[in-house]
Design a protein around this motif. Sequence first.
Motif, mmCIF file in Angstrom:
data_model
loop_
_atom_site.group_PDB
_atom_site.id
_atom_site.type_symbol
_atom_site.label_atom_id
_atom_site.label_comp_id
_atom_site.label_asym_id
_atom_site.label_seq_id
_atom_site.Cartn_x
_atom_site.Cartn_y
_atom_site.Cartn_z
ATOM 1 N N HIS A 25 0.495 -1.110 -0.368
ATOM 2 C CA HIS A 25 0.044 -0.634 -0.257
ATOM 3 C C HIS A 25 0.882 1.243 -0.265
ATOM 4 C CE1 HIS A 25 -3.579 -2.615 1.451
ATOM 5 N NE2 HIS A 25 -2.927 -2.991 1.287
ATOM 6 N N ILE A 27 4.468 1.481 -1.089
ATOM 7 C CA ILE A 27 4.680 1.554 -2.133
ATOM 8 C C ILE A 27 4.016 2.137 -3.614
ATOM 9 C CG2 ILE A 27 5.731 0.415 -4.416
ATOM 10 C CD1 ILE A 27 6.869 -1.351 -1.246
ATOM 11 N N SER A 155 -5.322 -0.506 -3.295
ATOM 12 C CA SER A 155 -4.196 -0.949 -5.026
ATOM 13 C C SER A 155 -4.614 -2.444 -4.968
ATOM 14 C CB SER A 155 -2.846 -0.970 -3.966
ATOM 15 O OG SER A 155 -2.017 -1.230 -4.455
ATOM 16 N N THR A 297 4.976 -9.441 0.221
ATOM 17 C CA THR A 297 5.587 -9.215 1.145
ATOM 18 C C THR A 297 4.647 -9.863 2.788
ATOM 19 O OG1 THR A 297 4.679 -6.977 1.552
ATOM 20 C CG2 THR A 297 6.751 -6.560 0.365
ATOM 21 N N TRP A 355 15.454 -8.021 1.146
ATOM 22 C CA TRP A 355 14.574 -6.954 -0.167
ATOM 23 C C TRP A 355 15.439 -7.224 -1.317
ATOM 24 C CZ3 TRP A 355 9.928 -4.842 0.357
ATOM 25 C CH2 TRP A 355 9.395 -4.679 -0.105
ATOM 26 N N ALA A 356 14.499 -7.471 -2.790
ATOM 27 C CA ALA A 356 14.665 -7.118 -3.444
ATOM 28 C C ALA A 356 14.485 -5.607 -4.407
ATOM 29 C CB ALA A 356 14.216 -8.775 -4.844
ATOM 30 N N GLN A 358 12.916 -5.177 -6.939
ATOM 31 C CA GLN A 358 11.766 -6.547 -7.853
ATOM 32 C C GLN A 358 11.506 -5.525 -8.895
ATOM 33 O OE1 GLN A 358 8.686 -8.399 -6.239
ATOM 34 N NE2 GLN A 358 7.077 -7.536 -7.693
ATOM 35 N N HIS A 373 2.361 -14.139 -6.379
ATOM 36 C CA HIS A 373 1.792 -14.757 -5.961
ATOM 37 C C HIS A 373 0.314 -13.603 -6.174
ATOM 38 C CE1 HIS A 373 2.658 -10.739 -3.891
ATOM 39 N NE2 HIS A 373 2.313 -10.893 -2.879
ATOM 40 N N TRP A 376 -1.541 -6.898 -6.235
ATOM 41 C CA TRP A 376 -1.960 -6.407 -7.427
ATOM 42 C C TRP A 376 -0.768 -5.753 -7.290
ATOM 43 C CZ3 TRP A 376 -3.934 -6.870 -11.283
ATOM 44 C CH2 TRP A 376 -3.546 -4.693 -12.408
ATOM 45 N N ASN A 377 0.426 -5.054 -6.573
ATOM 46 C CA ASN A 377 2.146 -4.389 -6.588
ATOM 47 C C ASN A 377 2.451 -5.228 -7.866
ATOM 48 O OD1 ASN A 377 1.519 -1.817 -5.710
ATOM 49 N ND2 ASN A 377 1.312 -3.069 -4.295
ATOM 50 N N SER A 378 2.892 -6.686 -7.243
ATOM 51 C CA SER A 378 3.504 -7.251 -8.539
ATOM 52 C C SER A 378 2.640 -7.218 -9.584
ATOM 53 C CB SER A 378 4.162 -8.638 -8.022
ATOM 54 O OG SER A 378 4.459 -8.372 -6.719
ATOM 55 N N GLU A 381 3.481 -4.622 -12.159
ATOM 56 C CA GLU A 381 5.044 -4.372 -12.330
ATOM 57 C C GLU A 381 5.136 -5.193 -13.485
ATOM 58 O OE1 GLU A 381 6.816 -4.175 -8.391
ATOM 59 O OE2 GLU A 381 5.751 -2.721 -7.656
ATOM 60 N N PHE A 395 -3.753 -15.516 -0.630
ATOM 61 C CA PHE A 395 -4.705 -14.902 0.454
ATOM 62 C C PHE A 395 -5.366 -13.730 -0.043
ATOM 63 C CE2 PHE A 395 -1.249 -12.151 2.450
ATOM 64 C CZ PHE A 395 -1.911 -11.148 2.133
ATOM 65 N N ASP A 397 -7.008 -10.692 -2.132
ATOM 66 C CA ASP A 397 -7.195 -10.692 -3.285
ATOM 67 C C ASP A 397 -6.883 -11.112 -4.633
ATOM 68 O OD1 ASP A 397 -5.215 -9.065 -2.373
ATOM 69 O OD2 ASP A 397 -5.508 -8.039 -4.129
ATOM 70 N N GLN A 398 -5.493 -11.903 -4.574
ATOM 71 C CA GLN A 398 -4.890 -12.471 -5.010
ATOM 72 C C GLN A 398 -5.537 -13.394 -5.403
ATOM 73 O OE1 GLN A 398 -1.551 -13.499 -2.488
ATOM 74 N NE2 GLN A 398 -1.394 -11.182 -1.244
HETATM 75 O O1 LIG Z 1 11.833 -7.749 -2.051
HETATM 76 C C1 LIG Z 1 11.291 -7.297 -2.169
HETATM 77 C C2 LIG Z 1 9.701 -7.659 -2.290
HETATM 78 C C3 LIG Z 1 8.758 -6.690 -2.721
HETATM 79 N N1 LIG Z 1 8.795 -5.476 -3.929
HETATM 80 C C4 LIG Z 1 7.931 -4.989 -3.660
HETATM 81 O O2 LIG Z 1 6.311 -5.215 -2.791
HETATM 82 C C5 LIG Z 1 6.126 -4.255 -3.444
HETATM 83 C C6 LIG Z 1 4.845 -5.314 -3.001
HETATM 84 O O3 LIG Z 1 3.112 -5.248 -3.196
HETATM 85 P P1 LIG Z 1 2.152 -7.168 -4.034
HETATM 86 O O4 LIG Z 1 2.814 -7.130 -4.946
HETATM 87 O O5 LIG Z 1 0.697 -6.433 -3.834
HETATM 88 O O6 LIG Z 1 2.402 -7.910 -2.907
HETATM 89 P P2 LIG Z 1 2.486 -7.350 -0.959
HETATM 90 O O7 LIG Z 1 3.161 -6.896 -0.023
HETATM 91 O O8 LIG Z 1 1.755 -8.969 -0.760
HETATM 92 O O9 LIG Z 1 0.563 -6.987 -1.440
HETATM 93 C C7 LIG Z 1 -0.267 -6.199 0.031
HETATM 94 O O10 LIG Z 1 -1.475 -5.419 -0.622
HETATM 95 C C8 LIG Z 1 -1.838 -5.642 -2.573
HETATM 96 C C9 LIG Z 1 -2.625 -4.106 -2.918
HETATM 97 O O11 LIG Z 1 -3.466 -4.028 -1.854
HETATM 98 C C10 LIG Z 1 -2.762 -7.003 -2.517
HETATM 99 O O12 LIG Z 1 -2.743 -6.425 -3.696
HETATM 100 C C11 LIG Z 1 -2.055 -8.218 -2.004
HETATM 101 O O13 LIG Z 1 -2.516 -8.808 -2.228
HETATM 102 C C12 LIG Z 1 -1.395 -8.036 -0.442
HETATM 103 O O14 LIG Z 1 -0.642 -8.753 -0.338
HETATM 104 C C13 LIG Z 1 5.783 -4.871 -5.159
HETATM 105 O O15 LIG Z 1 5.528 -3.093 -5.218
HETATM 106 C C14 LIG Z 1 7.215 -5.004 -5.087
HETATM 107 O O16 LIG Z 1 7.997 -5.161 -6.275
HETATM 108 C C15 LIG Z 1 10.365 -5.402 -3.630
HETATM 109 O O17 LIG Z 1 10.443 -4.466 -4.288
HETATM 110 N N2 LIG Z 1 11.229 -6.313 -3.238
#
Ligand SMILES: O=c1ccn([C@@H]2O[C@H](COP(=O)(O)OP(=O)(O)O[C@H]3O[C@H](CO)[C@@H](O)[C@H](O)[C@H]3O)[C@@H](O)[C@H]2O)c(=O)[nH]1
Length: 501
Positions: A25, A27, A155, A297, A355-356, A358, A373, A376-378, A381, A395, A397-398
């Motif tokens: 959220h 990011i 998000s 995360t 932390w990568a 990503q 997983h 939404w952000n991944s 991206e 889990f 929204d995934q």
């Molecule tokens: O080593 C890492 C790990 C993560 N990220 C970044 O962290 C964010 C992760 O976001 P997301 O992919 O959405 O995963 P979660 O952190 O699991 O996000 C939570 O929040 C999201 C937004 O509501 C939901 O879609 C997910 O289901 C919920 O688990 C992304 O921007 C990644 O690029 C990094 O840069 N490096």
Amino acid sequence: MIVNGVDGDPKPTHFVLVPFLAQGHVIPMTDLGLLLASRGATVSLITTPVNAARIRTTIDRAAAAGLPIRFVELDFPCAEVGMPEGFENVDVLTTHKQIQYGQDFFKAAALLQRPLEHYIEQQSPRPSCIIADLCHPWTRHVARNLRLPRLTFFSMCCFTLLSFHNIWRFKVLDGVKDDKEPFEIPGLEQRILVTKAEAPGMFGEWEEMAEEVRQAEFEADGIVANTFEAMEAAYIAGYAEAMQKQVWSVGPFLLGCTPAFSDKAARGNRAVVDVPQCLSWLDSKEAISVVYVSFGTLTNMKPAQLMEIGSGLEAAGHPFVLVIKDGERSREVEEWAAELEEKVGPSKALLIRGWAPQAVILSHPAVGAFITHSGWNSTLESITAGVPMITWPHFGDQFLNERLTVEVLEIGVSLGVKVPMSWTDLEEQGPVVPRDAVEEAVRSLLDDGHEKGKKMRERARELREKAKEAMAKGGSSYLNMAHLIEQFAQNDKKREEVNGD
Ligand SMILES: O=c1ccn([C@@H]2O[C@H](COP(=O)(O)OP(=O)(O)O[C@H]3O[C@H](CO)[C@@H](O)[C@H](O)[C@H]3O)[C@@H](O)[C@H]2O)c(=O)[nH]1
């Protein structure tokens, strides 16, 4: 400093952004803040000391670029709800396996109401609008008390938001026999089947929270979404109609954040690897040959499952980058990881412990597939990088995001997991996804001669181009952002004429 003025009025529109304090959220909300500021609005982004420290380079770069964005640190009241100090982000709870503080975390967040009101009251002129994460339903009281408009931000894509909304609105779950019975999501353009296990509602068992969030959503003055029209126009329109509100689709935010004011390698946290080294590792690989594996995360894989993934990657024979989260690290995992690196060889396996960077990795041309997983952000991206996905929802929204990726956009293959991660933990069972499934999915996207993989890649690249067009000058998201800023500038002007404030 860039300021947005209307009719010679030098006052910029001022957005107060209130992200929920979880990386998925924070990011995108930070990207949104940078984007708004780069387009001439003033931004106050509400954060806390621990969260601000993590994004120090972003804060410094934005300041050096002269962007009108302030990062406002409010103390997070851990002690007041009985949580240990420093628990200022949900990932701290999950990394330290202290998830029992989950509800306290939301309570602490709600205690930010008064300090936030105090900050807003000090601003002159008054801010134009609050943009608050839907996980902060209490912000509706702030908006009401201070007579400010409030937009919500969640998000998620509109496909998922509309799906959740329709499942709730048409009371679908009341009619299903059990958690595993498939049902069709009503009111969607396409026939999509899910089960209650996959879509139990946005907050699952937390009915009280879900109700508060719905209330906050209904009372909002509009919705900001990190998505773009060319990807899901029908779902954006469908969600706007269902909510009877304007949905401002202004993403993908990341594409609008240029290196001039945003560091792609340090989004949300500082990377634990040397980024140039990581890039030169990727440079040494052929185009479209590397698998990137990361599961967001919040959830932590059990050692046996991590090992199973490693074996599947090894068997598939393609180079890979595997992220092992801090919460997954243990002596057992470290020993296994070192063995894997030795066996596969450092030129084929890059293991990142922590932390990568990503967004940087995904946009490298060597990366050909992303095991994700489906956060939404991944997902977004991956789309903006034109990389097809191998999906394994955990889990929330995934599972719905996975349907968008695999069934609507057809840019991913599913690993076929049908139950949330927490259930598998409770059942104490072995690996949910066997190594063969990982191997087969990777091969289907990266081995030579796989037509399915090629088609997915073509579609993913087309989407990447459309995403770029949406964010480029004159594109749909670019224009929506201009209209959003303009609308609140006009609003300010009217308010000033009426109230003189
Ligand atoms: O080593 C890492 C790990 C993560 N990220 C970044 O962290 C964010 C992760 O976001 P997301 O992919 O959405 O995963 P979660 O952190 O699991 O996000 C939570 O929040 C999201 C937004 O509501 C939901 O879609 C997910 O289901 C919920 O688990 C992304 O921007 C990644 O690029 C990094 O840069 N490096």
